[in-house]
Structures are given as C-alpha cells and as structure tokens.
Scaffold this motif. Structure first.
Motif, PDB file in Angstrom:
ATOM      1  N   MET A 229     -18.594-103.303 -56.610  1.00  0.00           N
ATOM      2  CA  MET A 229     -18.800-101.876 -56.888  1.00  0.00           C
ATOM      3  C   MET A 229     -18.176-101.010 -55.789  1.00  0.00           C
ATOM      4  SD  MET A 229     -22.617-101.640 -58.612  1.00  0.00           S
ATOM      5  CE  MET A 229     -23.499-102.286 -57.189  1.00  0.00           C
ATOM      6  N   SER A 230     -18.338-101.425 -54.542  1.00  0.00           N
ATOM      7  CA  SER A 230     -17.711-100.683 -53.440  1.00  0.00           C
ATOM      8  C   SER A 230     -16.185-100.727 -53.545  1.00  0.00           C
ATOM      9  CB  SER A 230     -18.154-101.271 -52.090  1.00  0.00           C
ATOM     10  OG  SER A 230     -19.550-101.179 -51.925  1.00  0.00           O
ATOM     11  N   ARG A 233     -14.928 -98.391 -56.283  1.00  0.00           N
ATOM     12  CA  ARG A 233     -14.964 -96.987 -55.840  1.00  0.00           C
ATOM     13  C   ARG A 233     -13.779 -96.669 -54.929  1.00  0.00           C
ATOM     14  NH1 ARG A 233     -17.611 -94.472 -51.490  1.00  0.00           N
ATOM     15  NH2 ARG A 233     -18.582 -96.456 -50.934  1.00  0.00           N
ATOM     16  N   GLU A 234     -13.453 -97.574 -54.019  1.00  0.00           N
ATOM     17  CA  GLU A 234     -12.304 -97.350 -53.134  1.00  0.00           C
ATOM     18  C   GLU A 234     -11.002 -97.348 -53.929  1.00  0.00           C
ATOM     19  OE1 GLU A 234     -12.269-100.038 -49.875  1.00  0.00           O
ATOM     20  OE2 GLU A 234     -14.359 -99.657 -49.311  1.00  0.00           O
ATOM     21  N   GLY A 237     -10.587 -94.093 -55.733  1.00  0.00           N
ATOM     22  CA  GLY A 237     -10.197 -93.034 -54.805  1.00  0.00           C
ATOM     23  C   GLY A 237      -8.714 -93.037 -54.506  1.00  0.00           C
ATOM     24  N   THR A 292     -24.547 -97.307 -54.525  1.00  0.00           N
ATOM     25  CA  THR A 292     -23.159 -97.716 -54.739  1.00  0.00           C
ATOM     26  C   THR A 292     -22.788 -97.635 -56.207  1.00  0.00           C
ATOM     27  OG1 THR A 292     -23.412 -99.239 -52.869  1.00  0.00           O
ATOM     28  CG2 THR A 292     -21.503 -99.552 -54.283  1.00  0.00           C
ATOM     29  N   ARG A 295     -22.246 -93.898 -57.022  1.00  0.00           N
ATOM     30  CA  ARG A 295     -20.985 -93.368 -56.485  1.00  0.00           C
ATOM     31  C   ARG A 295     -19.790 -93.893 -57.271  1.00  0.00           C
ATOM     32  NH1 ARG A 295     -22.735 -94.752 -50.277  1.00  0.00           N
ATOM     33  NH2 ARG A 295     -24.271 -93.064 -50.011  1.00  0.00           N
ATOM     34  N   MET A 296     -19.879 -95.147 -57.691  1.00  0.00           N
ATOM     35  CA  MET A 296     -18.787 -95.733 -58.467  1.00  0.00           C
ATOM     36  C   MET A 296     -18.591 -94.975 -59.778  1.00  0.00           C
ATOM     37  SD  MET A 296     -18.637 -99.593 -60.076  1.00  0.00           S
ATOM     38  CE  MET A 296     -20.033 -99.229 -61.158  1.00  0.00           C
ATOM     39  N   TRP A 297     -19.673 -94.770 -60.533  1.00  0.00           N
ATOM     40  CA  TRP A 297     -19.567 -94.097 -61.831  1.00  0.00           C
ATOM     41  C   TRP A 297     -19.196 -92.621 -61.679  1.00  0.00           C
ATOM     42  CZ3 TRP A 297     -18.788 -95.726 -66.494  1.00  0.00           C
ATOM     43  CH2 TRP A 297     -19.175 -97.015 -66.855  1.00  0.00           C
ATOM     44  N   GLY A 299     -17.496 -91.281 -59.309  1.00  0.00           N
ATOM     45  CA  GLY A 299     -16.091 -91.212 -58.916  1.00  0.00           C
ATOM     46  C   GLY A 299     -15.155 -91.409 -60.085  1.00  0.00           C
TER      47      GLY A 299
END
Length: 559
Positions: A229-230, A233-234, A237, A292, A295-297, A299
């Motif tokens: 998941m992290s 997200r990266e 980005g 996490t 933030r993933m969703w 983003g």
C-alpha cells in the motif's frame, strides 16, 4: 535493493557488460578461488574440437556453485539462459536462481552492508572470503535486475516465475537482512525490493491484471500488504495524475485486490518476524494499516478517472473501502462529485453517501432533491436498478419526512410507471403502497373527490426539479387506476389493491428487486390452469347427437 553499478541492466547481460570486464573477473577468481577445471569439454578423441553441451544441467550448476567457490563463475551460465528466447530455458533459469540465491541468503554468503564496487574489491583491503561475498552479492543484484525486467516479458509464464522468485528473495532478505537494521520504523523488511516489484506490476503500457491476480496470494501477509500500500501511494505520486488508462487500470486492479483486516487480533500472518521489536512495528498496528490504506485511495481518487473505473470503485466503496478508512468523511468530496455526475454513477454513489449520512453524521442538505431528480425513465433499465430501489426504500423510511416530499416521490414514481416495463411495475407499485402506509397523510392522493364529471387538469409539475414546488400533494394517483387495465395480469392485479383499504403491514419488496423479464415469462409459461375451459353452455342431448350424425356427409362432426 541495491542496484548494479551499470544501470543499463542486463538485457545483453553476458555479452556486453561482462565481456568488457572479463579480465577483472579472472583476476578476482584467481584471488578468491582455486583454479577451475576446463568446462564444456567432452572426454574422447583429443583431436576433436571441444563441443559445448546443448543444454546445461542447471541443478548440477547450482549444486556445484554451492559446494565450491571455484565454481562461482558458473553463475554466468545460468544468467545466459535467463536471457534466452526460449520459455522453458528462462523458467528453468529462474528456478535455478531461486534455489541458488535463497540458499546463499540462508548461509549468509552474500556481502552485508554498503556494497563496494566490484573493481574496488580487487584492490581493496578485503579478504578472499569477503571478495567472494562481494562477488556473489553483485550477482544477486544482477539477478534481481533481470527478474524485474522479466515482469514485463511477453510470456505470462516467465512473468509469473519471476514474480514468485522475487517474492522468495524478499522473504529471504527479511529473515537475513543485507543492510544494517533500521529499528526506528521499518525494521528488517526489504522495502526497496517490494517497491521495485510493485513498480513492475503498475506498468504504464501493458495490462497486468493476470499477473496481479497471481500476486494476490502474497497480500495475505500483513507486512507485505502494508508495504505494498505504501509503494502504491509512492508510485501514484510519481505519475502526477497523467491520464493513462492502462496504468490506472493496473493501479485500480491491484488496490481492489487488497483485503483489509477488521480487528487488531487478525494481524497475525507476517512474512518477516520481528521478534522482540514486533509490537513497535508499524506494520503490526491496525491503525497504521488504515492510515496507509486511506492515503493510498485518496491519492488515487483525486485524479480524473474514466467512467467505467468510477463505477467499479463505487460498487465496492461502501463494503471494501469506507469501513477500513481511519477517517471516512474524507471521501465526502469524491462521493458528492460522483453523485453530481448523473446516471448510473449517481445511483452507485448513493451507497457511500448513505454510509456517511447514517454512520458519520454527514450533512447533505440537497440530498433528497438530488435523489428525486434521479427518478427518470432510465432508472428502470439500468444495471443497478435493484440497488437503487433498495437504498431509496431506506432513505424514505423515516416517519419524520414532510408530506410534500413523500407525496412528490409517490407521484413521480406513479407517473413514470405509465411507461415502465412489467418487472419494474411489480417493484414500483408495492413501493408506492409502502410510502402511503408509512405516511397516512399521503392517503389524500388516493381519495381526491371531484366536484363535477368533467376531467380535471393534473396540477402536478413533472418537469419541476424541486419536490417542494411540484404540487404533488394537490394531485392524485390516477396513474395507478390506469394501470388496472394493464396488459400483464400480475401488474393489473397489483394495481387493483389500491381499490381496497391498504393493510398496515408493509410489502417486502426485497424479493422483487432482482426479478427479470425472463423470469417473469418463465413463471407465466409454467403456470398451469386449474379450471377447465367451457366449450358449450349446455350439455349436448341425444337429439343433437342424432342431428350431428345426419350431417356427417357434410364433414361436420359434433362431439
């Protein structure tokens, strides 16, 4: 994961990169290994030229490398097959690399710490043992680089084998870290390797749905899921919201395959055990998983998505996304924007809005106005019709709704019923009856006496968007009276119920929501008549039978 000194990869592995450094490798081999016997030479007539074996015995190669340092250079033969154009050779080489380097990780035969350059190892103050470890560590990095390239291979079998091998390397690195442990946050988990795998799955040019479905089995590990998941997200980005349908589909597919735990006690299946420090590890805390995940969703959803992806996400939003977010109200902007789109997307956004309104006290002043405007002829034909009427039934169940609002919904549904298919009518009519049962003041729509025999003009304004100004409470449900002459007997029978006082018990419409036209026709065709059809009003007498015999010559028979 450390990258090789040569960043161009090993697409032309043995022939390019290693050819230019052959001399240094020979020096390195001389300094750390015993002389090797001549390879690829068959015993026999010495006058015959040496013949290279057509097929390498990879298992023997792996065993030889693990048994003796003098066979270390055999790893290049495995790498050569790893770049082969034949599927079987590549898959076999991947399996050989898996066995070789997983064993070296367990035996701690790979250099640990910051990896020096290979040329520096020749002249540096390293022992023969360290030089061997450095050499094999560089080969390990080369192998991972080639496997990551194979995630984009044209053959799925090669992709799958490479993915499984990389995840074995990740598990091995977790148990036997190659870097100094970071006890501040992430401990000994191989984050860089997993990030590289995720980047390979989220291709911008190739659909990776099949490979992602294979990767799903690794997501059952709590720590793998957390760092995936992290990594997503990266990766999102870095994309900066560029409109790339293939990439967005890969991201969405991977995220939708993530199943979150509901309770802290469920966090028990880890790929890497942290022992004493486990309780302080972020990957072992449910609240960190939720943050996490959220933030993933968020983003991903802040970028413009195609309509098909909106539908795919909204279908699972209330079930698989909102319950696992630490702050579900952050989805308000996305849901309200989706609700304003119209059509099927607005219908699907109802589920998420209902969760926020009912469980998180979302204040949405124009909610019923927008719900009222969703009622149009298309609502009876969309794929999500059952879901819409189920939610609308819940929204209109409160006894505190004003008369004008309930009357507006009942009247609009009745007007739309005039052109609706039978399957929809069998839902709409009980729906209207339930509204009248819940709100007895709406009975005025049924009993609307007229002063004369001349037809009256219906004051209801069908085109009015505001239910407060559509004059529904001043009208009547004459449409239901019209439906009593409907061609389908079930519809006519249901419409006749309004002629009698309605019972206090509401109709259960849940069984009717999924009824299809095919099912309705099948039910009518299978229905058997219990009564015989009368052919004559009076039973024939002997006189009539005799008269029938007299006219037999005229080809008329009375039976």
């Amino acid at each position: 994961m450390e990258t090789c000194s040569n960043k161009n990869g090993l697409k032309e592995a043995v022939r390019t990169r290693y050819a230019s450094r052959l001399t240094n490798r020979r020096k390195l081999r001389t300094s750390i290994m015993a002389p090797t016997e001549k390879r690829n030479v068959k015993p026999g007539n010495p006058t015959e030229p040496p013949v290279k074996t057509a097929k390498l015995d990879l298992n023997c190669k792996v065993v030889g490398i693990l048994q003796s340092k003098k066979n270390a250079n055999d790893v290049f033969d495995i790498f050569e097959l790893l770049q082969s154009e034949k599927e079987k050779d590549v898959v076999g080489a991947v399996d050989a690399c898996s066995d070789l380097f997983c064993t070296l990780l367990e035996r701690k035969k790979l250099y640990k710490g910051k990896l020096p350059d290979e040329e520096e190892a020749l002249s540096g103050p390293y022992s023969a043992e360290d030089k061997y470890h450095i050499f094999m560590r560089h080969r390990y990095n080369d192998c991972m680089e080639m496997l990551l390239e194979h995630l984009g291979h044209e053959l799925h079998e090669v992709q799958e084998a490479s993915l499984c091998c990389l995840m074995k390397f990740a598990a091995g690195q977790g148990r036997h870290p190659l870097q100094d442990l970071d006890w501040s946050e992430h401990y000994s988990f191989p984050r860089e390797l997993l990030q590289a795998v995720v980047d390979g799955l989220l291709s911008r040019t190739t659909d990776k749905s099949l490979l992602i479905s294979r990767f799903q089995e690794f997501l059952v590990k709590e720590d793998v899921r957390y760092y995936v998941m992290s990594s997503i997200r990266e990766n999102i980005g870095k994309s900066k919201g560029e409109a790339m349908p293939v990439y967005q589909n890969n991201v969405c597919t991977l995220m939708c395959n993530i199943s979150m735990p509901m309770e802290e006690a469920e966090l028990s299946n880890f790929m890497v055990k942290q022992e004493a420090k486990h309780e302080d590890w972020k990957a072992a805390k449910l609240i960190e998983h939720k943050r996490t995940f959220e933030r993933m969703w968020l983003g991903f959803l802040k970028f413009k998505l195609p309509r098909s992806m909106y539908k795919k996400i909204l279908v699972i939003l209330h079930d698989s996304i909102l319950p696992h977010m630490s702050t579900p109200t952050l989805m308000i902007d996305f849901l309200t924007a989706a609700y304003d789109v119209g059509g099927a997307i607005s219908l699907l956004a109802l589920n998420g809005l209902f969760v926020l309104i009912h469980q998180h006290n979302l204040d949405y002043p124009d909610f019923y106005k927008k719900l009222y405007n969703l009622l149009d002829p298309s609502v009876f034909h969309v794929k999500y019709r059952a879901r819409f009427f189920h939610l609308a039934n819940i929204f209109l169940s409160s006894s505190h709704l004003p008369l004008y609002l309930v009357a507006a919904f009942a009247k609009r549904l009745a007007r739309l019923a005039l052109t609706a298919p039978p399957t929809a009518l069998l839902i709409v009519l009980p729906f209207i009856y339930n509204l009248i049962r819940r709100h007895p003041s709406c009975r005025v729509l049924i009993h609307k006496p007229s002063s004369g025999e001349e037809p009256l003009k219906d004051p209801y304004l069908m085109d009015e968007e505001d239910p407060a100004h559509c004059c529904a409470s001043e009208s009547s449900l004459w449409e239901i009276k019209t439906l009593q002459r409907h061609y389908h007997p079930d519809v006519a029978k249901t419409a006749m119920l309004i002629n009698k006082p309605l019972s206090e018990q509401e109709d259960d419409i849940s069984e009717l929501l999924e009824t299809t036209t095919h099912e309705l026709m099948e039910r009518d065709l299978k229905q058997k008549s219990t009564k015989s059809v009368p052919l004559e009003f009076e039973t024939a007498t002997r006189l009539l039978l005799k008269a029938g015999k007299d006219v037999m010559g005229q080809h008329f028979c009375l039976e």
